[in-house]
Design an enzyme around this catalytic site. Structure first.
Site, PDB file in Angstrom:
ATOM      1  N   HIS A  58     -51.119  42.891  19.516  1.00 29.64           N
ATOM      2  CA  HIS A  58     -50.425  44.074  20.048  1.00 29.64           C
ATOM      3  C   HIS A  58     -50.319  45.196  19.010  1.00 29.64           C
ATOM      4  CE1 HIS A  58     -48.816  42.381  23.839  1.00 29.64           C
ATOM      5  NE2 HIS A  58     -48.899  41.241  23.186  1.00 29.64           N
ATOM      6  N   GLU A 101     -49.700  48.143  19.488  1.00 23.34           N
ATOM      7  CA  GLU A 101     -48.679  49.125  19.898  1.00 23.34           C
ATOM      8  C   GLU A 101     -47.289  48.702  19.421  1.00 23.34           C
ATOM      9  OE1 GLU A 101     -49.963  46.833  21.675  1.00 23.34           O
ATOM     10  OE2 GLU A 101     -48.569  46.070  23.185  1.00 23.34           O
ATOM     11  N   CYS A 106     -54.153  42.334  24.446  1.00 22.56           N
ATOM     12  CA  CYS A 106     -53.586  41.068  24.905  1.00 22.56           C
ATOM     13  C   CYS A 106     -53.905  40.832  26.381  1.00 22.56           C
ATOM     14  CB  CYS A 106     -52.102  41.020  24.567  1.00 22.56           C
ATOM     15  SG  CYS A 106     -51.499  39.338  24.415  1.00 22.56           S
TER      16      CYS A 106
HETATM   17  N1  GLN Z   1     -50.178  35.279  28.066  1.00 23.44           N
HETATM   18  C1  GLN Z   1     -50.397  36.546  28.736  1.00 23.44           C
HETATM   19  C2  GLN Z   1     -51.533  36.424  29.742  1.00 23.44           C
HETATM   20  O1  GLN Z   1     -52.188  35.435  29.754  1.00 23.44           O
HETATM   21  C3  GLN Z   1     -50.735  37.633  27.744  1.00 23.44           C
HETATM   22  C4  GLN Z   1     -49.568  37.864  26.830  1.00 23.44           C
HETATM   23  C5  GLN Z   1     -49.447  39.257  26.348  1.00 23.44           C
HETATM   24  O2  GLN Z   1     -50.073  40.189  26.835  1.00 23.44           O
HETATM   25  N2  GLN Z   1     -48.571  39.416  25.385  1.00 23.44           N
HETATM   26  O3  GLN Z   1     -51.736  37.297  30.510  1.00 23.44           O
END
Ligand code: GLN
Length: 203
Positions: free
Chosen positions: A184, A186, A84
């Protein structure tokens, strides 16, 4: 094996927990440590950049003088898993769905283009069953304000796709020893993706 998890913000301990389980299930001896200082980068076999807020993680890594040495290490082959926000930090090209260019600190080690917050407000968080190249069966993808991987150039390759609003976007990509996921792994309790990464970085 010595695996670090970049420890400033986000899902740090979820990754530590999953990595320890994955190492044990694979029968590898190894340790997992939380990395916050430049000295801790030495003798790592892999680094995980967790989800969270990519701008915050990047700014803190720069302030702690970890960003530059980590960038050098990853670009010279230290295997990285970015989930992410971590995937955003690993990407060469980043923009935000709403604000466009972000100019945020990046490691830029993977030839992927990502759009932050791609799935928008109405679908900020959702789950989807994914097919991932290299994994048997489906994998539950947990998406939380996730980016999409909208392009990859060799040697980067998208290994998982998601249909969203009539578009097919990438949600996981590999490049050599690096793995980036928009979701994610994890947060699922399913260690298969961590094991896939650990298996291919084992020396
Ligand atoms: N929206 C976050 C970003 O742009 C990422 C979100 C996340 O890691 N769950 O950094």
């Amino acid at each position: 094996m010595r695996i670090g998890v970049l420890g400033y913000q986000g899902g740090v301990y979820e990754h530590v927990y999953m990595l320890r389980r994955a190492l044990e299930e694979l029968g590898y001896t190894g340790e997992v440590l939380v990395v916050k200082k430049p000295g801790q980068l030495e003798s790592l076999d892999g680094i995980v950049i967790p989800g969270g807020e990519s701008t915050t993680i990047g700014i803190l890594a720069r302030r702690m003088k970890v960003l530059e040495p980590l960038r050098d290490a990853i670009r010279s082959g230290l295997p990285a898993l970015g989930t992410c926000a971590g995937a955003i930090i690993l990407a060469e090209k980043v923009r935000d769905r709403v604000v466009g260019e972000t100019g945020q600190p990046l490691i830029a080690a993977m030839r992927i283009e990502v759009v932050r917050n791609y799935f928008g407000r109405q679908r900020e968080s959702f789950e989807a069953d994914l097919e991932i190249d290299g994994l048997e069966g489906r994998f539950r993808g947990v998406f939380i304000r996730s980016p999409a991987i909208i392009d990859a150039e060799p040697p980067a390759r998208i290994i998982s796709w998601l249909d969203h609003d009539g578009e097919r976007v990438g949600v996981a990509a590999v490049q050599g020893p690096h793995l980036a996921t928009a979701f994610h792994p994890e947060l699922t309790g399913d260690t298969r993706l961590h094991k896939m990464w650990l298996r291919q970085i084992k020396r």
